[in-house]
Design a protein around this motif. Structure first.
Motif: not given
Length: 184
Positions: A36-40, A48-56, A81-85
């Motif tokens: 789950r990522l914040a945005t600007d 929230t990312i549902e799925s991902g893949r690499v293409h070309s 934007i991700a929350e990082v410790d």
């Protein structure tokens, strides 16, 4: 602490996928399904990312609730934007998170001030420090071992050994060239 980990590019296909300009060394950790990522701008998120893949060679992501090309295209240009410790450090002592490197003073091995790191650009071949010079101009420094010889987080500085021409001003180059012609 919040870190920009990607930027949404153009829509891919008709089912809501988007290309991602990755801005993290750990995309599998920061840009994986369920993240789950914040945005600007903030009005487009959080996402929230549902799925991902690499293409070309490009990372494609699909976000929850984004089901068609029009919705995907509306997200174009959005920063992720991700929350990082801030206390968490990379496992390898020669690796750094962007937030650790931002605002470090950049100096040459002999102590000459070059400027301050204002941005880190993650390119396919290497990372670049964008360094603001004291006069307000910018110089790009490849973040490679041969050039960036030391990162000292306690002293808040990056020591570089630049090849000729990387950070030299045109006036300095011309002056050195002229001095060489006079002695020849």
């Amino acid at each position: 602490m919040q870190l920009v980990v990607g930027r949404i590019g153009r829509a891919h296909g008709i089912k809501g996928e988007v290309t991602i300009e990755v801005r993290t060394d750990e995309p599998e950790l920061r840009l994986g399904p369920g993240a789950r990522l914040a945005t600007d701008p903030a009005s487009t998120g959080p996402l929230t990312i549902e799925s991902g893949r690499v293409h070309s060679g490009r990372l494609l992501l699909r976000f929850e609730g984004v089901r068609d090309r029009n919705a995907a295209e509306a997200l174009r240009g959005t920063l992720l934007i991700a929350e990082v410790d801030p206390e968490k450090l990379p496992e390898d002592e020669d690796e750094f998170y962007d937030h650790q490197l931002m605002d470090l003073d950049v100096v040459t091995a002999d102590g000459t001030e070059v400027g301050r790191i204002t941005e880190i650009s993650h390119l396919p071949s290497q990372d670049l420090f964008i360094v603001e010079r004291p006069d307000g101009s910018e110089v790009m420094i490849p973040f490679v071992e041969e050039i960036v010889t030391e990162i000292d987080l306690e002293e808040q500085k990056a020591v570089i050994d630049p090849p000729p021409g990387l950070i030299d001003d045109r006036a300095e180059i011309a002056s050195a060239r002229d001095a060489g012609e006079e002695s020849a």
